[in-house]
Design a protein around this motif. Structure first.
Motif, PDB file in Angstrom:
ATOM      1  N   ARG A 169      46.136 -38.074 -88.511  1.00  0.00           N
ATOM      2  CA  ARG A 169      45.922 -36.665 -88.837  1.00  0.00           C
ATOM      3  C   ARG A 169      45.776 -36.525 -90.346  1.00  0.00           C
ATOM      4  O   ARG A 169      46.596 -37.054 -91.108  1.00  0.00           O
ATOM      5  CB  ARG A 169      47.102 -35.818 -88.334  1.00  0.00           C
ATOM      6  N   LEU A 170      44.740 -35.836 -90.801  1.00  0.00           N
ATOM      7  CA  LEU A 170      44.477 -35.662 -92.217  1.00  0.00           C
ATOM      8  C   LEU A 170      45.110 -34.373 -92.736  1.00  0.00           C
ATOM      9  O   LEU A 170      45.369 -33.437 -91.957  1.00  0.00           O
ATOM     10  CB  LEU A 170      42.969 -35.642 -92.460  1.00  0.00           C
TER      11      LEU A 170
ATOM     12  N   ALA B  83      37.741 -32.479 -84.826  1.00  0.00           N
ATOM     13  CA  ALA B  83      38.509 -32.435 -83.580  1.00  0.00           C
ATOM     14  C   ALA B  83      38.236 -33.719 -82.800  1.00  0.00           C
ATOM     15  O   ALA B  83      37.208 -34.374 -82.990  1.00  0.00           O
ATOM     16  CB  ALA B  83      38.138 -31.214 -82.737  1.00  0.00           C
ATOM     17  N   LEU B  84      39.149 -34.063 -81.920  1.00  0.00           N
ATOM     18  CA  LEU B  84      39.020 -35.262 -81.097  1.00  0.00           C
ATOM     19  C   LEU B  84      39.042 -34.899 -79.616  1.00  0.00           C
ATOM     20  O   LEU B  84      39.827 -34.051 -79.184  1.00  0.00           O
ATOM     21  CB  LEU B  84      40.175 -36.231 -81.354  1.00  0.00           C
TER      22      LEU B  84
ATOM     23  N   ALA C 154      49.469 -31.701 -76.740  1.00  0.00           N
ATOM     24  CA  ALA C 154      50.496 -31.044 -77.542  1.00  0.00           C
ATOM     25  C   ALA C 154      50.155 -31.047 -79.028  1.00  0.00           C
ATOM     26  O   ALA C 154      50.801 -30.340 -79.810  1.00  0.00           O
ATOM     27  CB  ALA C 154      51.844 -31.739 -77.318  1.00  0.00           C
ATOM     28  N   LEU C 155      49.143 -31.808 -79.430  1.00  0.00           N
ATOM     29  CA  LEU C 155      48.741 -31.867 -80.840  1.00  0.00           C
ATOM     30  C   LEU C 155      47.479 -31.033 -81.040  1.00  0.00           C
ATOM     31  O   LEU C 155      46.421 -31.360 -80.478  1.00  0.00           O
ATOM     32  CB  LEU C 155      48.485 -33.313 -81.257  1.00  0.00           C
TER      33      LEU C 155
ATOM     34  N   VAL D  16      39.517 -41.610 -87.579  1.00  0.00           N
ATOM     35  CA  VAL D  16      39.548 -42.533 -86.442  1.00  0.00           C
ATOM     36  C   VAL D  16      39.248 -43.927 -86.965  1.00  0.00           C
ATOM     37  O   VAL D  16      38.238 -44.146 -87.661  1.00  0.00           O
ATOM     38  CB  VAL D  16      38.517 -42.134 -85.366  1.00  0.00           C
ATOM     39  N   ARG D  17      40.107 -44.880 -86.631  1.00  0.00           N
ATOM     40  CA  ARG D  17      39.954 -46.262 -87.066  1.00  0.00           C
ATOM     41  C   ARG D  17      39.518 -47.126 -85.887  1.00  0.00           C
ATOM     42  O   ARG D  17      40.077 -47.009 -84.797  1.00  0.00           O
ATOM     43  CB  ARG D  17      41.264 -46.773 -87.664  1.00  0.00           C
ATOM     44  N   CYS D  18      38.539 -47.966 -86.138  1.00  0.00           N
ATOM     45  CA  CYS D  18      37.962 -48.796 -85.082  1.00  0.00           C
ATOM     46  C   CYS D  18      38.314 -50.265 -85.273  1.00  0.00           C
ATOM     47  O   CYS D  18      38.758 -50.686 -86.347  1.00  0.00           O
ATOM     48  CB  CYS D  18      36.444 -48.608 -85.038  1.00  0.00           C
TER      49      CYS D  18
END
Length: 325
Positions: A90-91, A110-111, A273-274, A98-100
């Motif tokens: 979260r920034l 948003a995700l 919830a996030l 997102v890390r790959c």
């Protein structure tokens, strides 16, 4: 994923390129959002040659459905990249990084996580190789194709008797293999009343001829003939990205028995919830079929777009007030 594409910014990053993820992507691209789908290329239903119960697509292959979906998303400007998202942060501005797995990163407002689940199969030699072909678990997906044929239900868990009742609707030639399950007197009476045979003994393997299942081998050396073997996998949510954001998995229960894990969400929108994170498909609803997973992706996408609109409105008001000061 191209490592040079570091910290690309998208309105929405969708993790998972199955029916749920692509349906969400299609909805959001048509809403003129910038969308990236990160697709590991490992859909749950890949072993199945056909899918069923999806209106207008019945009998189509899962691969063809996804290929068509990717083309539709691309038509509206969506981007699909092969790769595996392993974590997210979260920034401070409320967005996400997102890390790959290849070291690349992307940012999103948003995700939508639609990573599905893993079917953990019973430890019977040869079973996994025939999963989705003639080793099955869902009669609504495969029952018609094996109707009236000899069907055996592997009893290694608490839902086996229910499965025998259910599959009997497609074939009266249904047998329950007691395997490792201790049946109660009530179970045996019910099965006898329904005409479901019970075969004692642990299943030790499968018998196959001309690449078709012909039966199962028992510990005493006997072979019980069948054309389809029904199992009850444990459903384990692919939740790595969500866990990295502090969203845990919950136990998935049926009739008081734990049959897997899932990530809790609002049933109407897929909101977690996030704030800013949604889920769709089997990662949150393990029993959902392809059509239902796609519908969840659409509903979640609408909620994501609403969230972004509201955030844009707040920023606009703040800028308007600052400019008028």
């Amino acid at each position: 994923m191209d490592k040079d594409a570091m910290d690309d910014m998208f309105d929405v990053v969708i993790v998972g390129g199955g029916a749920a993820g692509l349906a969400g992507a299609l909805t959001l691209t048509r809403a003129r959002r910038s969308v990236l789908v990160i697709d590991s290329g490992s859909p749950r239903n890949a072993p199945a040659a056909h899918m069923h119960g999806y209106l207008g697509q019945d009998g189509e292959s899962p691969a063809a459905l996804l290929a068509g979906g990717r083309a539709e998303v691309a038509r509206y400007g969506g981007e699909i990249r092969p790769g595996t998202a392993i974590a997210a942060d979260r920034l401070p501005d409320g967005g996400f990084l997102v890390r790959c797995g290849d070291g690349s990163t992307v940012r999103a407002g948003a995700l939508l996580v639609a990573t599905g689940l893993v079917d953990e199969l019973p430890a019977v030699p040869g079973l996994a190789a025939r999963w989705g072909r003639d080793v099955l678990h869902c009669p609504y997906c495969h029952g018609w194709e094996v109707r009236d044929q000899p069907i055996a239900v592997l009893a290694d868990g608490p839902v086996a008797v229910h499965q025998a009742q259910l599959w009997r609707q497609w074939s009266e030639r249904t047998t329950l293999l007691a395997h490792t399950l201790r049946l109660t007197d009530g179970d045996r009476e019910l099965l006898a009343a329904l005409g479901v045979r019970v075969v004692e003994g642990e299943v030790t393997g499968l018998t196959v001829q001309d690449d078709r299942l012909t039966g199962v081998s028992l510990a005493d050396g006997a072979v019980e003939g069948c054309r389809a073997l029904v199992v009850a996998p444990r459903f384990t949510a692919r939740s790595g990205v969500l866990s990295s954001l502090g969203l845990p998995t919950a136990a998935l229960e049926r009739d008081g028995h734990v049959i897997g894990t899932c990530v809790a969400s609002d049933p109407a929108t897929g909101a977690t919830a996030l704030p800013g994170v949604w889920v769709a498909g089997n990662v949150t609803a393990p029993l959902e079929k392809v059509a239902g997973a796609a519908a969840q992706g659409v509903r979640a996408a609408v909620a994501v777009n609403t969230y972004l609109i509201e955030a844009e409105g707040r920023r606009a008001v703040e800028a308007y007030r600052a400019g008028g000061a």
